[in-house]
Design a protein around this motif. Structure first.
Motif, mmCIF file in Angstrom:
data_model
loop_
_atom_site.group_PDB
_atom_site.id
_atom_site.type_symbol
_atom_site.label_atom_id
_atom_site.label_comp_id
_atom_site.label_asym_id
_atom_site.label_seq_id
_atom_site.Cartn_x
_atom_site.Cartn_y
_atom_site.Cartn_z
ATOM 1 N N PRO A 16 -9.304 -3.169 32.727
ATOM 2 C CA PRO A 16 -8.262 -2.769 33.663
ATOM 3 C C PRO A 16 -8.603 -1.438 34.307
ATOM 4 C CG PRO A 16 -7.306 -3.544 31.612
ATOM 5 C CD PRO A 16 -8.794 -3.471 31.403
ATOM 6 N N GLY A 17 -8.290 -1.316 35.600
ATOM 7 C CA GLY A 17 -8.553 -0.079 36.317
ATOM 8 C C GLY A 17 -9.914 -0.018 36.969
ATOM 9 N N THR A 18 -10.761 -1.032 36.781
ATOM 10 C CA THR A 18 -12.061 -1.019 37.434
ATOM 11 C C THR A 18 -11.922 -1.515 38.854
ATOM 12 O OG1 THR A 18 -12.590 -3.233 36.641
ATOM 13 C CG2 THR A 18 -13.305 -1.394 35.269
ATOM 14 N N ASP A 19 -13.004 -1.515 39.608
ATOM 15 C CA ASP A 19 -12.968 -1.948 40.991
ATOM 16 C C ASP A 19 -12.385 -3.337 41.119
ATOM 17 O OD1 ASP A 19 -14.121 0.391 41.775
ATOM 18 O OD2 ASP A 19 -16.150 -0.431 41.890
ATOM 19 N N GLN A 20 -11.776 -3.591 42.292
ATOM 20 C CA GLN A 20 -11.112 -4.873 42.509
ATOM 21 C C GLN A 20 -12.114 -6.006 42.541
ATOM 22 O OE1 GLN A 20 -8.727 -5.053 46.017
ATOM 23 N NE2 GLN A 20 -7.820 -6.979 45.431
ATOM 24 N N VAL A 21 -13.237 -5.833 43.189
ATOM 25 C CA VAL A 21 -14.212 -6.898 43.310
ATOM 26 C C VAL A 21 -15.514 -6.435 42.678
ATOM 27 C CG1 VAL A 21 -15.504 -8.341 44.902
ATOM 28 C CG2 VAL A 21 -13.162 -7.738 45.425
ATOM 29 N N SER A 22 -16.072 -7.273 41.807
ATOM 30 C CA SER A 22 -17.304 -6.938 41.117
ATOM 31 C C SER A 22 -18.307 -8.057 41.345
ATOM 32 C CB SER A 22 -17.013 -6.796 39.616
ATOM 33 O OG SER A 22 -18.195 -6.790 38.879
ATOM 34 N N VAL A 23 -19.471 -7.714 41.880
ATOM 35 C CA VAL A 23 -20.501 -8.724 42.130
ATOM 36 C C VAL A 23 -21.826 -8.198 41.575
ATOM 37 C CG1 VAL A 23 -21.546 -10.199 43.870
ATOM 38 C CG2 VAL A 23 -19.286 -9.272 44.274
ATOM 39 N N PRO A 24 -21.982 -8.178 40.222
ATOM 40 C CA PRO A 24 -23.172 -7.584 39.638
ATOM 41 C C PRO A 24 -24.459 -8.311 39.982
ATOM 42 C CG PRO A 24 -21.823 -8.610 37.942
ATOM 43 C CD PRO A 24 -21.060 -8.683 39.225
ATOM 44 N N ASP A 25 -24.458 -9.641 39.963
ATOM 45 C CA ASP A 25 -25.697 -10.352 40.238
ATOM 46 C C ASP A 25 -25.513 -11.443 41.283
ATOM 47 O OD1 ASP A 25 -24.266 -12.250 38.890
ATOM 48 O OD2 ASP A 25 -25.663 -12.437 37.223
ATOM 49 N N GLY A 26 -24.401 -11.431 41.982
ATOM 50 C CA GLY A 26 -24.154 -12.414 43.018
ATOM 51 C C GLY A 26 -23.597 -13.724 42.512
ATOM 52 N N THR A 27 -23.541 -13.923 41.199
ATOM 53 C CA THR A 27 -23.025 -15.178 40.667
ATOM 54 C C THR A 27 -21.761 -14.976 39.836
ATOM 55 O OG1 THR A 27 -24.443 -15.025 38.734
ATOM 56 C CG2 THR A 27 -25.300 -16.258 40.623
ATOM 57 N N ASP A 28 -21.190 -13.805 39.891
ATOM 58 C CA ASP A 28 -20.022 -13.471 39.085
ATOM 59 C C ASP A 28 -19.144 -12.538 39.915
ATOM 60 O OD1 ASP A 28 -18.183 -12.771 37.167
ATOM 61 O OD2 ASP A 28 -19.619 -11.828 35.837
ATOM 62 N N ARG A 29 -17.903 -12.938 40.159
ATOM 63 C CA ARG A 29 -16.998 -12.129 40.964
ATOM 64 C C ARG A 29 -15.643 -12.059 40.296
ATOM 65 N NH1 ARG A 29 -18.816 -13.169 47.071
ATOM 66 N NH2 ARG A 29 -21.021 -13.220 46.563
ATOM 67 N N THR A 30 -15.021 -10.888 40.385
ATOM 68 C CA THR A 30 -13.717 -10.686 39.778
ATOM 69 C C THR A 30 -12.778 -10.066 40.799
ATOM 70 O OG1 THR A 30 -14.743 -10.385 37.618
ATOM 71 C CG2 THR A 30 -12.479 -9.597 37.875
ATOM 72 N N LEU A 31 -11.585 -10.613 40.869
ATOM 73 C CA LEU A 31 -10.545 -10.136 41.772
ATOM 74 C C LEU A 31 -9.338 -9.741 40.941
ATOM 75 C CD1 LEU A 31 -9.298 -9.871 44.670
ATOM 76 C CD2 LEU A 31 -8.580 -12.270 44.404
#
Length: 160
Positions: A16-31
Motif C-alpha cells: 500500500p502507498g506505492t505507485d499506482q501503476v507498476s510495470v517492472p518487466d512489461g508482463t506485470d501491471r498493478t492498478l
C-alpha cells in the motif's frame, strides 16, 4: 476451484502507498483502485491497455478477439463482485507468463466468493462467479496475511 495454491512472489501486488501503476518487466501491471470512482470501467481500460501492449489487441483472429473479450469480462465480474460484496476493490493486478494471463483483485472483504448453486440462467443477478468459473482455467481465493481481506485470482489461457 482451487483455493489451496500457494501464492507466487508478488501475487498480492504492491505494498500500500506505492505507485499506482507498476510495470517492472512489461508482463506485470498493478492498478490501485482504493477510493477511486468508476472502478469497473477504470479496471477494464487498464486491462485493455495491457492487452494492447502485450499484442492481444488489436485482435488479428477471432480467437484472439474472443480471448481478449473473456479477459475483460472476467475483470468486470471480479471488480464488480468486490464492489458489491467486499466494500470495493483495493487493487487489480494483471500479469502474463507461459501462455496464461492472471487477474487478481484484492479487497478488504471477509466473504468467500462462490458460484451460486444451482445456477439458474434465467434469474437476474448471481452470475458473476459462474461466468468466472466457466471462462477461466482456474480461480481461487488467497487470504491476506496479518490483515483483513483477500485476493480473488483467476487464470485464463492466452490466445494461441
Amino acid at each position: 476451484m482451487s483455493t489451496t495454491r500457494q501464492p507466487s512472489p508478488g501475487d498480492l501486488g504492491p505494498e500500500p502507498g506505492t505507485d499506482q501503476v507498476s510495470v517492472p518487466d512489461g508482463t506485470d501491471r498493478t492498478l490501485t483502485l482504493d477510493s477511486a470512482s468508476g472502478v469497473v470501467p477504470l479496471a477494464r481500460d487498464f486491462t485493455r491497455q495491457a492487452l494492447y501492449d502485450w499484442g492481444w489487441l488489436p485482435a488479428s483472429t477471432p480467437d484472439t478477439r474472443a480471448a481478449a473479450e473473456d479477459v475483460l469480462l472476467v475483470v468486470s465480474e471480479l471488480v464488480t463482485n468486490a464492489c458489491l460484496h467486499a466494500d470495493g476493490p483495493e487493487r487489480l493486478r494483471v500479469s502474463t507468463a507461459a501462455k496464461v494471463l492472471r487477474l487478481e483483485v484484492t479487497d478488504r472483504g471477509e466473504g468467500q466468493p462462490a458460484p451460486r448453486t444451482p445456477h439458474q440462467a434465467g434469474r437476474p443477478g448471481g452470475h458473476g462467479m459462474f461466468i468466472v468459473q466457466r471462462l477461466c482455467l482456474d480461480w481461487g481465493v488467497q487470504r491476506l496475511p496479518d490483515t483483513q481481506g483477500k485476493t480473488v485470482w483467476a487464470e485464463l489461457a492466452a490466445p494461441a
